[in-house]
Write a protein that holds these residues in place. Structure first.
Motif, mmCIF file in Angstrom:
data_model
loop_
_atom_site.group_PDB
_atom_site.id
_atom_site.type_symbol
_atom_site.label_atom_id
_atom_site.label_comp_id
_atom_site.label_asym_id
_atom_site.label_seq_id
_atom_site.Cartn_x
_atom_site.Cartn_y
_atom_site.Cartn_z
ATOM 1 N N PRO A 312 22.256 17.450 2.197
ATOM 2 C CA PRO A 312 22.108 16.527 3.721
ATOM 3 C C PRO A 312 23.564 16.086 3.608
ATOM 4 N N GLY A 313 24.313 15.844 4.955
ATOM 5 C CA GLY A 313 25.784 15.421 4.727
ATOM 6 C C GLY A 313 25.433 14.051 4.922
ATOM 7 N N ALA A 314 26.716 13.049 4.667
ATOM 8 C CA ALA A 314 26.391 11.791 4.933
ATOM 9 C C ALA A 314 26.184 11.053 6.477
ATOM 10 N N ASP A 315 26.117 12.078 7.337
ATOM 11 C CA ASP A 315 25.510 11.806 9.516
ATOM 12 C C ASP A 315 24.629 12.116 9.010
ATOM 13 N N VAL A 316 24.157 12.465 8.639
ATOM 14 C CA VAL A 316 22.544 12.937 9.242
ATOM 15 C C VAL A 316 21.581 12.283 8.152
ATOM 16 N N GLY A 344 5.154 10.755 23.639
ATOM 17 C CA GLY A 344 4.769 11.856 24.334
ATOM 18 C C GLY A 344 4.475 12.373 23.608
ATOM 19 N N TYR A 345 4.142 12.777 21.896
ATOM 20 C CA TYR A 345 3.304 13.100 21.187
ATOM 21 C C TYR A 345 2.822 12.343 20.285
ATOM 22 N N ASP A 346 1.686 12.795 19.644
ATOM 23 C CA ASP A 346 0.940 11.513 18.463
ATOM 24 C C ASP A 346 1.604 12.311 17.204
ATOM 25 N N VAL A 347 2.846 12.155 16.742
ATOM 26 C CA VAL A 347 3.446 12.316 15.558
ATOM 27 C C VAL A 347 3.664 12.728 14.104
ATOM 28 N N GLU A 348 2.965 12.950 13.639
ATOM 29 C CA GLU A 348 1.925 13.170 12.102
ATOM 30 C C GLU A 348 3.241 12.817 11.398
ATOM 31 N N SER A 349 4.127 14.196 11.697
ATOM 32 C CA SER A 349 5.191 13.962 10.233
ATOM 33 C C SER A 349 6.365 15.251 10.620
ATOM 34 N N ALA A 350 7.452 15.038 9.985
ATOM 35 C CA ALA A 350 8.234 16.010 10.805
ATOM 36 C C ALA A 350 9.551 16.219 10.075
ATOM 37 N N ALA A 351 10.531 17.238 10.022
ATOM 38 C CA ALA A 351 12.059 17.288 8.934
ATOM 39 C C ALA A 351 12.464 18.318 9.899
ATOM 40 N N THR A 352 13.618 18.202 9.647
ATOM 41 C CA THR A 352 14.394 18.852 10.697
ATOM 42 C C THR A 352 15.492 19.229 9.612
ATOM 43 N N THR A 353 16.600 19.843 9.567
ATOM 44 C CA THR A 353 17.365 21.178 9.041
ATOM 45 C C THR A 353 18.651 20.368 7.810
ATOM 46 N N VAL A 354 18.926 20.330 7.396
ATOM 47 C CA VAL A 354 20.103 19.939 6.138
ATOM 48 C C VAL A 354 20.852 19.688 6.926
ATOM 49 N N ASP A 355 22.029 20.356 8.327
ATOM 50 C CA ASP A 355 22.968 19.366 9.170
ATOM 51 C C ASP A 355 22.093 18.917 10.437
ATOM 52 N N GLY A 356 20.662 18.381 10.296
ATOM 53 C CA GLY A 356 19.980 17.057 11.571
ATOM 54 C C GLY A 356 19.987 18.651 12.477
ATOM 55 N N GLN A 357 20.257 19.324 12.896
ATOM 56 C CA GLN A 357 20.401 20.026 14.549
ATOM 57 C C GLN A 357 19.432 20.753 14.518
ATOM 58 N N ARG A 358 18.764 21.223 13.534
ATOM 59 C CA ARG A 358 17.217 21.376 14.733
ATOM 60 C C ARG A 358 16.191 20.440 13.384
#
Length: 578
Positions: A312-316, A344-358
C-alpha cells in the motif's frame, strides 16, 4: 533439495514445470568464456565429533545435533556411526526438523549397556520436514526413533539407525538459510516468491544451488498456482561464473521461444532469486547472447516493477469499521463521508484495494449480512447479490478486479469487478479447505497467490490456483503450528512470507508466523486486554489489533508497548489496503 546429496538434485530437476510459451525466438548461440566457477566457498566450522567416554544417550544426542551440518554429505554426523554404518547410512532419504527440545532415552526393553549393546530412543516432536526441493512443509507430530548403539574399544558408536536426517530446529536455523526463489503468476504479470532453504555453507555455492531450484520449478506449496519461464527442457549451458566486472554469469539454454514479456519475467526470476544470496548483478545469457539486449548486466532494481507483493502506498491510509461506521485514525478520528461513514449502512467490516480506489464492506441488515462494493472511501457503493447470516471481512486481489469473502463459514464467494465498475458474482472452489471445518476468516495475500485462513480455530495457508477459463480454487493446504498457536481468532498478511495471527493462548496473543510454518514468534502484549477480536497488518506498517478497550498499534523495534489509536470500540475491525 535434500541437504548435502547431489544425487537428489537430479530428481528435483525432473519436477520442473512447463514455462509459458511466447512469440519471438531467442538469438542464436555464441561462445562464452568461463572466468571462474562459483561452486566453492569458505570451509565451515564443523560440529565436534564424539567425545571419548560419552555414554550411549549422550552419543546419540550429539549425533542428532551434528546432523544439521550437511557439509561433505553430513560428515560430522557420520563420525558418530560405526564404520560400516557410516558408509551405508543414506542421509538423503528424508529430512525431519525436530522441536529444539528433545530427549535421548533408553528404548523400552533395551539390553543393559553393560553388555556393550543397547538401544537409545530419540524422542521429541516434529515441526515439519524439508522436501528435496528445499521447501519446508509443516507437520507437528510426535517422533520416536530407535537406534542401536555398540561399544567398541570402550567407545559407543551407532551401529543401526533409519535412513534420513533428524535435525533440531535450532541447529537447522544455524546451518541453513532461507532464500526466496521467484516464479510467475498465472497472468504473466509479475513474479512471486517461493521460500526455500539452503545450507549456509559454503556460501559461494549458493548461487549454483539457487539456479538448480529455479530449474526444478515451484515448491509443493505453489504447485499449480505459479509457473515458470524455465520449462522442463531448460538447463544451464555452463557453470555459473564470475566475470571480471564482478557480475555473475548465468548462461541458459533450451529455454524455448520467449516474447518480450517472457524475457523480462525470466530475467526477474533469475536476478531476484540470486539477489537473495547476495548477487548484486547478473550477466544473463541464453545460448551465449544477452537475454535483455539493452541490459548486459541486470540488477534487482532493473526489475523491481515485476515483484508481485504489492505494498500500500504511504498516502493510502488504514481505516476502521467501528460502531457501524467507517472512519479513519488520527488524533480526532472522523467518520468518512457517504453512506458507509454517515450511518446509511451498519458497517461491520471493510477492505480497500491496494491503491485505495475501490472499497468493499460487509453491512448488517435485519439479522443478515450484505456485501457492498463501490469506489474509494468517499465514493458510492452498490449492494452485491450476496447475502448470508455471517460474512467474513472482505479481501481484494492485487489488481482490484476481485473481492473475496466467506458466506456462513462454508462458501468462499468472489465478486468480479470490470473496468467500468460492473459487478458479477461467482464462487471459489474451497472444498478442500472447508473439509477442515468452519472458515472463520480468510485473507488473500497482496500478490494474490495465496490465502491465509482461520478454520475451526486452526491457522492455514493455501495456494490460489486458476484454470484457463478463469475459475479459482484453493489448493495445497497447510496447517501452521497448531501446538504452538492453540486456538486462532483472526489473521492477516504482514508480507508474502509472513502472516500475523491473534489467538486465545495467553502467552502468545499475537504471533508472527512464516508462511511455511517454520518460524513462530510471539509479540509483546503486556498492555493489551484479552480476548482480542481483530488484527490488521501490512508491509512497513504498524500492527493493529482490537482488544476489549479499542484498537491498538505496535510498530516493533524499540517501542516496548502497544499504543491505543482508537478507544471505546471493542467491536472495531481495522484494516490496511489490500
Amino acid at each position: 533439495m535434500t541437504r548435502g546429496r547431489r544425487a537428489t538434485v537430479a530428481l528435483a530437476l525432473l519436477l520442473a514445470l512447463a514455462g509459458v510459451a511466447g512469440c519471438a525466438s531467442v538469438p542464436g548461440s555464441s561462445p562464452v568464456q568461463i572466468l571462474r566457477r562459483v561452486t566453492d566457498g569458505e570451509t565451515p566450522v564443523l560440529p565436534p565429533g564424539p567425545v571419548d567416554g560419552t555414554d550411549a544417550g549422550g552419543l546419540v544426542r550429539g549425533f542428532v545435533e551434528a546432523s544439521g551440518s550437511s557439509t561433505d554429505d553430513h560428515a560430522a554426523a557420520r563420525q558418530f556411526l560405526a564404520d560400516g554404518t557410516a558408509q551405508d547410512w543414506d542421509a538423503g532419504a528424508g529430512f525431519t526438523v525436530l522441536d529444539s527440545q528433545f530427549d535421548t532415552v533408553p528404548s523400552p526393553g533395551a539390553p543393559d549397556p553393560s553388555t556393550d549393546l543397547t538401544r537409545i530412543r530419540i524422542r521429541g516432536s516434529s515441526v515439519g520436514r524439508v522436501t528435496p526441493s528445499g521447501a519446508f512443509e509443516p507437520e507437528q507430530s510426535p517422533v520416536q526413533i530407535d537406534v542401536t548403539v555398540v561399544r567398541t574399544d570402550g567407545q559407543w558408536r551407532i551401529s543401526e539407525l533409519p535412513d534420513g536426517v533428524v535435525v533440531p530446529l535450532d541447529e537447522f536455523r544455524t546451518s541453513y538459510r532461507d532464500v526466496r526463489t521467484w516464479f510467475v503468476d498465472p497472468t504473466r504479470r509479475v513474479v512471486v516468491p517461493d521460500l526455500r532453504y539452503l545450507p549456509a555453507f559454503p556460501s559461494r555455492a549458493q548461487a549454483a544451488r539457487v539456479m538448480e531450484l529455479l530449474l526444478a520449478g515451484p515448491s509443493g506449496a505453489l504447485l499449480g498456482a505459479a509457473g515458470s519461464q524455465l520449462g522442463p527442457e531448460a538447463r544451464l549451458r555452463s557453470n555459473v561464473a564470475l566475470a571480471e566486472s564482478g557480475a555473475l554469469i548465468v548462461d541458459l539454454t533450451r529455454v524455448g521461444d520467449l516474447d518480450e514479456v517472457g524475457r523480462r519475467l525470466l530475467a526477474a526470476q533469475v536476478v531476484l532469486s540470486l539477489a537473495d544470496v547476495n548477487v548484486a548483478r547478473v550477466r544473463l545469457l541464453v545460448d551465449g547472447i544477452a537475454l535483455l539486449p539493452d541490459r548486459p548486466e541486470i540488477s534487482r532494481e532493473d526489475l523491481a516493477d515485476l515483484t508481485g507483493d504489492a505494498q500500500p502506498g504511504a498516502d493510502v491510509p488504514a481505516l476502521v469499521a467501528a460502531g457501524g461506521r467507517l472512519r479513519g485514525f488520527g488524533a480526532s478520528p472522523s467518520e468518512l463521508p457517504g453512506p458507509l461513514g454517515n450511518g446509511g449502512y451498519d458497517v461491520e467490516s471493510a477492505a480497500t484495494t491496494v491503491d485505495g480506489q475501490r472499497l468493499a464492506a460487509v453491512a448488517r441488515s435485519a439479522g443478515r449480512r450484505l456485501l457492498l462494493v463501490g469506489g474509494g472511501a468517499e465514493g458510492g457503493v452498490a449492494e452485491v447479490g450476496l447475502s448470508a447470516v455471517d460474512m467474513t471481512r472482505p479481501s481484494w486481489t492485487p489488481t482490484g478486479s476481485e473481492v473475496w469473502t466467506v458466506l456462513d463459514a462454508t462458501t468462499v464467494a468472489r465478486v468480479l469487478v470490470d473496468g467500468a465498475g460492473g459487478l458479477r458474482t461467482g464462487q471459489v472452489n474451497a472444498d478442500e479447505l472447508a473439509a477442515f471445518g468452519p472458515i472463520q476468516d480468510l485473507r488473500l495475500s497482496r500478490d494474490g497467490m495465496r490465502v491465509v485462513a482461520v478454520v475451526a480455530g486452526g491457522l492455514y495457508t493455501a495456494a490460489v490456483t486458476r484454470s484457463i477459463d478463469g475459475e479459482a480454487a484453493v489448493r495445497n493446504i497447510r496447517r501452521l503450528r497448531p501446538d504452538d498457536l492453540g486456538e486462532v481468532v483472526s489473521a492477516d498478511w504482514r508480507s508474502s512470507e509472513q502472516v500475523v495471527a491473534i489467538t486465545r493462548r495467553p502467552d502468545r496473543l499475537v504471533a508472527q508466523v512464516s508462511v511455511d510454518g517454520l518460524s513462530v514468534q510471539g509479540l509483546l502484549v503486556n498492555n493489551l486486554t484479552p480476548p482480542l477480536g481483530a488484527v490488521a497488518a501490512a508491509p512497513s506498517r504498524p500492527f493493529l489489533v482490537t482488544d476489549q478497550t479499542g484498537v491498538w498499534s505496535f510498530a516493533g523495534g524499540d517501542q516496548d508497548a502497544w499504543r491505543q489509536v482508537l478507544g471505546g470500540a471493542p467491536d472495531a475491525v481495522p484494516f490496511y489496503p489490500g
